[in-house]
Scaffold this motif. Structure first.
Motif, PDB file in Angstrom:
ATOM      1  N   VAL A  26      -9.497  10.011  -0.434  1.00  0.00           N
ATOM      2  CA  VAL A  26      -8.585   9.030  -1.017  1.00  0.00           C
ATOM      3  C   VAL A  26      -7.158   9.542  -0.878  1.00  0.00           C
ATOM      4  O   VAL A  26      -6.791  10.560  -1.448  1.00  0.00           O
ATOM      5  CB  VAL A  26      -8.937   8.761  -2.492  1.00  0.00           C
ATOM      6  CG1 VAL A  26      -8.019   7.680  -3.065  1.00  0.00           C
ATOM      7  CG2 VAL A  26     -10.398   8.380  -2.638  1.00  0.00           C
ATOM      8  N   LYS A  27      -6.365   8.828  -0.113  1.00  0.00           N
ATOM      9  CA  LYS A  27      -4.980   9.221   0.147  1.00  0.00           C
ATOM     10  C   LYS A  27      -4.013   8.710  -0.916  1.00  0.00           C
ATOM     11  O   LYS A  27      -3.175   9.439  -1.414  1.00  0.00           O
ATOM     12  CB  LYS A  27      -4.536   8.701   1.522  1.00  0.00           C
ATOM     13  CG  LYS A  27      -5.401   9.170   2.680  1.00  0.00           C
ATOM     14  CD  LYS A  27      -5.184  10.614   2.943  1.00  0.00           C
ATOM     15  CE  LYS A  27      -5.908  11.041   4.209  1.00  0.00           C
ATOM     16  NZ  LYS A  27      -5.701  12.427   4.528  1.00  0.00           N
ATOM     17  N   GLU A  28      -4.118   7.414  -1.230  1.00  0.00           N
ATOM     18  CA  GLU A  28      -3.194   6.799  -2.183  1.00  0.00           C
ATOM     19  C   GLU A  28      -3.913   5.710  -2.969  1.00  0.00           C
ATOM     20  O   GLU A  28      -4.795   5.034  -2.432  1.00  0.00           O
ATOM     21  CB  GLU A  28      -1.999   6.162  -1.460  1.00  0.00           C
ATOM     22  CG  GLU A  28      -1.159   7.122  -0.660  1.00  0.00           C
ATOM     23  CD  GLU A  28      -0.075   6.418   0.145  1.00  0.00           C
ATOM     24  OE1 GLU A  28       0.360   5.319  -0.250  1.00  0.00           O
ATOM     25  OE2 GLU A  28       0.315   6.982   1.182  1.00  0.00           O
ATOM     26  N   VAL A  29      -3.520   5.558  -4.209  1.00  0.00           N
ATOM     27  CA  VAL A  29      -4.000   4.457  -5.040  1.00  0.00           C
ATOM     28  C   VAL A  29      -2.804   3.927  -5.817  1.00  0.00           C
ATOM     29  O   VAL A  29      -2.123   4.685  -6.513  1.00  0.00           O
ATOM     30  CB  VAL A  29      -5.105   4.907  -6.018  1.00  0.00           C
ATOM     31  CG1 VAL A  29      -5.483   3.764  -6.956  1.00  0.00           C
ATOM     32  CG2 VAL A  29      -6.329   5.409  -5.259  1.00  0.00           C
ATOM     33  N   GLU A  30      -2.527   2.658  -5.658  1.00  0.00           N
ATOM     34  CA  GLU A  30      -1.499   1.968  -6.438  1.00  0.00           C
ATOM     35  C   GLU A  30      -2.246   0.982  -7.319  1.00  0.00           C
ATOM     36  O   GLU A  30      -2.834   0.023  -6.809  1.00  0.00           O
ATOM     37  CB  GLU A  30      -0.515   1.247  -5.518  1.00  0.00           C
ATOM     38  CG  GLU A  30       0.264   2.182  -4.614  1.00  0.00           C
ATOM     39  CD  GLU A  30       1.064   1.441  -3.549  1.00  0.00           C
ATOM     40  OE1 GLU A  30       1.420   0.260  -3.780  1.00  0.00           O
ATOM     41  OE2 GLU A  30       1.295   2.034  -2.490  1.00  0.00           O
ATOM     42  N   GLU A  31      -2.263   1.240  -8.609  1.00  0.00           N
ATOM     43  CA  GLU A  31      -3.058   0.477  -9.565  1.00  0.00           C
ATOM     44  C   GLU A  31      -2.910  -1.030  -9.359  1.00  0.00           C
ATOM     45  O   GLU A  31      -1.793  -1.560  -9.305  1.00  0.00           O
ATOM     46  CB  GLU A  31      -2.636   0.847 -10.994  1.00  0.00           C
ATOM     47  CG  GLU A  31      -3.533   0.285 -12.064  1.00  0.00           C
ATOM     48  CD  GLU A  31      -4.894   0.974 -12.128  1.00  0.00           C
ATOM     49  OE1 GLU A  31      -5.804   0.364 -12.681  1.00  0.00           O
ATOM     50  OE2 GLU A  31      -5.044   2.111 -11.642  1.00  0.00           O
TER      51      GLU A  31
END
Length: 143
Positions: free
Chosen positions: A53-58
Motif C-alpha cells: 500500500v503506497k498511499e491512502v487518502e480517506e
C-alpha cells in the motif's frame, strides 16, 4: 462503476477485508493502510498476491502495487456523487512484456476489476453475494 452508497461506505468496502472478502478475495492479512504490506488469498484457486500500500487518502483514493514478479500499480478513486452515490474508478498501470502481452494483461485486468466492481455493487446496494470471482473459473468444465 456507480455504486449507490455513500463514499465512506464504498471506500471502507475496499479498505476493510471483513467486507472485501465478501466480494473479491477470500482472505487478507490486514487492512489497507499507508505503508503496509498485506497478502490477499483466493483460496478457491490456490493463489495469492502481496499488496504494497503506497498511499491512502480517506474516502478518496487508494494507491497500491501488487504482483512482485511483474509489479503493476492499482489506483482506486472514489468520487462522491448526488444522492449518496459513489463513482469508483480503477486504473492499473505498468504492465510489462511485449506490446501484445501488455494489451492482453490490461484487457484481463479490466475484465477482472469490472467483475469485482459489479460484485461490490450488488453487495452494497442489495445485500447480495454474487460469488462472481469464485465462480469465474469453476472446476469440472472443459475449456
Amino acid at each position: 462503476m456507480l455504486i449507490r452508497r455513500p463514499v465512506a461506505e464504498v471506500f471502507q468496502a475496499f479498505i476493510d477485508p471483513a467486507v472485501t472478502t465478501k466480494f473479491w478475495f477470500t482472505r487478507s492479512s490486514g487492512r489497507l493502510t499507508p505503508g503496509t504490506t498485506v497478502t490477499w488469498d483466493w483460496e478457491m484457486y490456490g493463489v495469492s498476491t502481496v499488496v504494497v500500500v503506497k498511499e491512502v487518502e480517506e474516502n478518496s483514493r487508494i494507491l497500491a502495487e501488487w504482483d512482485a514478479e511483474s509489479p503493476t500499480q492499482i489506483e482506486w478513486r472514489f468520487l462522491p456523487g448526488e444522492g449518496a452515490a459513489t463513482l469508483v474508478r480503477v486504473t492499473e498501470s505498468g504492465f510489462s512484456g511485449t506490446a501484445d502481452e501488455a494489451v492482453t494483461k490490461a484487457t484481463d485486468s479490466m475484465g477482472g476489476f469490472t467483475m469485482v466492481l459489479c460484485a461490490c455493487k450488488a453487495l452494497l446496494e442489495q445485500g447480495v453475494l454474487l460469488n462472481a470471482v469464485a465462480d469465474a473459473h469453476p472446476t469440472g468444465f472443459d475449456a
